[in-house]
Structure formats: C-alpha cells, structure tokens
Write a protein that holds these residues in place. Sequence first.
Motif, PDB file in Angstrom:
ATOM      1  N   TRP A  58       0.846  -1.201   0.000  1.00  0.00           N
ATOM      2  CA  TRP A  58       0.000   0.000   0.000  1.00  0.00           C
ATOM      3  C   TRP A  58       0.883   1.253   0.000  1.00  0.00           C
ATOM      4  N   ARG A  59       1.881   1.248   0.853  1.00  0.00           N
ATOM      5  CA  ARG A  59       2.805   2.383   0.938  1.00  0.00           C
ATOM      6  C   ARG A  59       3.574   2.544  -0.386  1.00  0.00           C
ATOM      7  N   ALA A  60       4.030   1.442  -0.942  1.00  0.00           N
ATOM      8  CA  ALA A  60       4.775   1.502  -2.202  1.00  0.00           C
ATOM      9  C   ALA A  60       3.880   1.982  -3.348  1.00  0.00           C
ATOM     10  N   ARG A  61       2.632   1.543  -3.371  1.00  0.00           N
ATOM     11  CA  ARG A  61       1.709   1.990  -4.428  1.00  0.00           C
ATOM     12  C   ARG A  61       1.430   3.483  -4.306  1.00  0.00           C
ATOM     13  N   ARG A  62       1.288   3.968  -3.091  1.00  0.00           N
ATOM     14  CA  ARG A  62       1.064   5.406  -2.903  1.00  0.00           C
ATOM     15  C   ARG A  62       2.267   6.232  -3.352  1.00  0.00           C
ATOM     16  N   ARG A  63       3.444   5.605  -3.335  1.00  0.00           N
ATOM     17  CA  ARG A  63       4.666   6.297  -3.787  1.00  0.00           C
ATOM     18  C   ARG A  63       4.931   6.098  -5.276  1.00  0.00           C
ATOM     19  N   GLY A  64       4.053   5.359  -5.963  1.00  0.00           N
ATOM     20  CA  GLY A  64       4.175   5.248  -7.407  1.00  0.00           C
ATOM     21  C   GLY A  64       4.557   3.887  -7.959  1.00  0.00           C
ATOM     22  N   LEU A  65       4.598   2.853  -7.143  1.00  0.00           N
ATOM     23  CA  LEU A  65       4.919   1.511  -7.647  1.00  0.00           C
ATOM     24  C   LEU A  65       3.658   0.900  -8.244  1.00  0.00           C
ATOM     25  N   TRP A  66       3.650   0.717  -9.559  1.00  0.00           N
ATOM     26  CA  TRP A  66       2.493   0.150 -10.236  1.00  0.00           C
ATOM     27  C   TRP A  66       2.732  -1.300 -10.631  1.00  0.00           C
ATOM     28  N   ARG A  67       3.982  -1.684 -10.872  1.00  0.00           N
ATOM     29  CA  ARG A  67       4.336  -3.044 -11.264  1.00  0.00           C
ATOM     30  C   ARG A  67       5.279  -3.621 -10.219  1.00  0.00           C
ATOM     31  N   SER A  68       5.002  -4.848  -9.816  1.00  0.00           N
ATOM     32  CA  SER A  68       5.799  -5.511  -8.802  1.00  0.00           C
ATOM     33  C   SER A  68       6.575  -6.661  -9.422  1.00  0.00           C
ATOM     34  N   ARG A  69       7.626  -7.086  -8.748  1.00  0.00           N
ATOM     35  CA  ARG A  69       8.337  -8.292  -9.173  1.00  0.00           C
ATOM     36  C   ARG A  69       7.601  -9.546  -8.714  1.00  0.00           C
ATOM     37  N   CYS A  70       6.559  -9.369  -7.926  1.00  0.00           N
ATOM     38  CA  CYS A  70       5.708 -10.487  -7.502  1.00  0.00           C
ATOM     39  C   CYS A  70       5.096 -11.136  -8.738  1.00  0.00           C
ATOM     40  N   TRP A  71       4.763 -12.406  -8.654  1.00  0.00           N
ATOM     41  CA  TRP A  71       4.224 -13.145  -9.781  1.00  0.00           C
ATOM     42  C   TRP A  71       2.952 -12.498 -10.329  1.00  0.00           C
ATOM     43  N   LEU A  72       2.176 -11.854  -9.488  1.00  0.00           N
ATOM     44  CA  LEU A  72       0.927 -11.212  -9.925  1.00  0.00           C
ATOM     45  C   LEU A  72       1.163  -9.916 -10.701  1.00  0.00           C
ATOM     46  N   ARG A  73       2.322  -9.346 -10.589  1.00  0.00           N
ATOM     47  CA  ARG A  73       2.788  -8.143 -11.298  1.00  0.00           C
ATOM     48  C   ARG A  73       2.058  -6.856 -10.900  1.00  0.00           C
ATOM     49  N   ASP A  74       0.783  -6.745 -11.138  1.00  0.00           N
ATOM     50  CA  ASP A  74       0.037  -5.512 -10.857  1.00  0.00           C
ATOM     51  C   ASP A  74      -0.151  -5.376  -9.347  1.00  0.00           C
ATOM     52  N   THR A  75       0.207  -4.223  -8.797  1.00  0.00           N
ATOM     53  CA  THR A  75       0.133  -4.057  -7.338  1.00  0.00           C
ATOM     54  C   THR A  75      -1.302  -4.124  -6.823  1.00  0.00           C
ATOM     55  N   ARG A  76      -2.280  -3.806  -7.659  1.00  0.00           N
ATOM     56  CA  ARG A  76      -3.675  -3.945  -7.218  1.00  0.00           C
ATOM     57  C   ARG A  76      -4.020  -5.408  -6.974  1.00  0.00           C
ATOM     58  N   LEU A  77      -3.524  -6.275  -7.842  1.00  0.00           N
ATOM     59  CA  LEU A  77      -3.754  -7.720  -7.653  1.00  0.00           C
ATOM     60  C   LEU A  77      -3.043  -8.226  -6.404  1.00  0.00           C
ATOM     61  N   VAL A  78      -1.833  -7.729  -6.182  1.00  0.00           N
ATOM     62  CA  VAL A  78      -1.080  -8.146  -4.990  1.00  0.00           C
ATOM     63  C   VAL A  78      -1.819  -7.687  -3.732  1.00  0.00           C
ATOM     64  N   LEU A  79      -2.312  -6.454  -3.737  1.00  0.00           N
ATOM     65  CA  LEU A  79      -3.059  -5.954  -2.584  1.00  0.00           C
ATOM     66  C   LEU A  79      -4.322  -6.782  -2.345  1.00  0.00           C
ATOM     67  N   GLY A  80      -5.025  -7.133  -3.416  1.00  0.00           N
ATOM     68  CA  GLY A  80      -6.218  -7.975  -3.277  1.00  0.00           C
ATOM     69  C   GLY A  80      -5.877  -9.342  -2.714  1.00  0.00           C
ATOM     70  N   TYR A  81      -4.820  -9.934  -3.224  1.00  0.00           N
ATOM     71  CA  TYR A  81      -4.374 -11.245  -2.747  1.00  0.00           C
ATOM     72  C   TYR A  81      -4.031 -11.194  -1.262  1.00  0.00           C
ATOM     73  N   LEU A  82      -3.274 -10.182  -0.847  1.00  0.00           N
ATOM     74  CA  LEU A  82      -2.889 -10.073   0.559  1.00  0.00           C
ATOM     75  C   LEU A  82      -4.096  -9.787   1.452  1.00  0.00           C
ATOM     76  N   ALA A  83      -5.059  -9.020   0.942  1.00  0.00           N
ATOM     77  CA  ALA A  83      -6.275  -8.752   1.713  1.00  0.00           C
ATOM     78  C   ALA A  83      -7.068 -10.051   1.915  1.00  0.00           C
ATOM     79  N   VAL A  84      -7.140 -10.873   0.874  1.00  0.00           N
ATOM     80  CA  VAL A  84      -7.835 -12.167   1.005  1.00  0.00           C
ATOM     81  C   VAL A  84      -7.121 -13.045   2.026  1.00  0.00           C
ATOM     82  N   LEU A  85      -5.788 -13.094   1.958  1.00  0.00           N
ATOM     83  CA  LEU A  85      -5.034 -13.896   2.932  1.00  0.00           C
ATOM     84  C   LEU A  85      -5.267 -13.399   4.354  1.00  0.00           C
ATOM     85  N   ALA A  86      -5.275 -12.091   4.554  1.00  0.00           N
ATOM     86  CA  ALA A  86      -5.528 -11.538   5.890  1.00  0.00           C
ATOM     87  C   ALA A  86      -6.932 -11.932   6.353  1.00  0.00           C
ATOM     88  N   GLY A  87      -7.894 -11.877   5.451  1.00  0.00           N
ATOM     89  CA  GLY A  87      -9.267 -12.276   5.796  1.00  0.00           C
ATOM     90  C   GLY A  87      -9.357 -13.743   6.174  1.00  0.00           C
TER      91      GLY A  87
END
Length: 95
Positions: A58-87
């Motif tokens: 979340w902090r990295a996206r607010r600073r301008g990170l749109w693409r991640s080295r994570c397999w999901l690539r898009d930071t919105r997908l990564v945030l969704g995935y992590l939110a599901v895991l937290a849930g």
Amino acid sequence: MTGDAPEQRGVYYAEAVARQHPPDPLNLCIYATVALLTWALGPIALTAFAVVGFAGYWRARRRGLWRSRCWLRDTRLVLGYLAVLAGVGVWALLL
C-alpha cells in the motif's frame, strides 16, 4: 590486461569476484524461516505476514509503484491477494 578497454576490465573483475564468493542463497533461508513461523503459529502468522505485506505494498503503491516483481505483477492484484489472505487468517483465528 593492460591494453583492455575499461568495460572489459570490469567483466574480468566481476568474473574474479564471482569465483571468489559463491552466491548466497539467503532467500532460501528466509523462505524456510517464514515456513517455520507459519507452521508454528498458524493463522496468527498468516494474518501478520499478510497485514505487513499489505501495508508495505500500500505504501509503495502510494509512492508510485504500479508493477511488482511479484508473480501477480500488478500491485492492485497483490493488494487484493494479501487482503484475502488476511481475511482467511482472521476467519481461521475466529474458528
């Protein structure tokens, strides 16, 4: 080697350093430690790692990170995935 171009000397130096120091598989140690904590602490570890990861992305996206080295690539997908895991972690804690 005295007549070599500077970029060639850099290649020779990099090869010499690579021969002296084998690569450190630190990531494997980190993965094993995370697996141990997850196994030992179960839903608590899942929730904690997911929340910490979500906050970091979340902090990295607010600073301008749109693409991640994570397999999901898009930071919105990564945030969704992590939110599901937290849930899932919170759900498991409540059971």
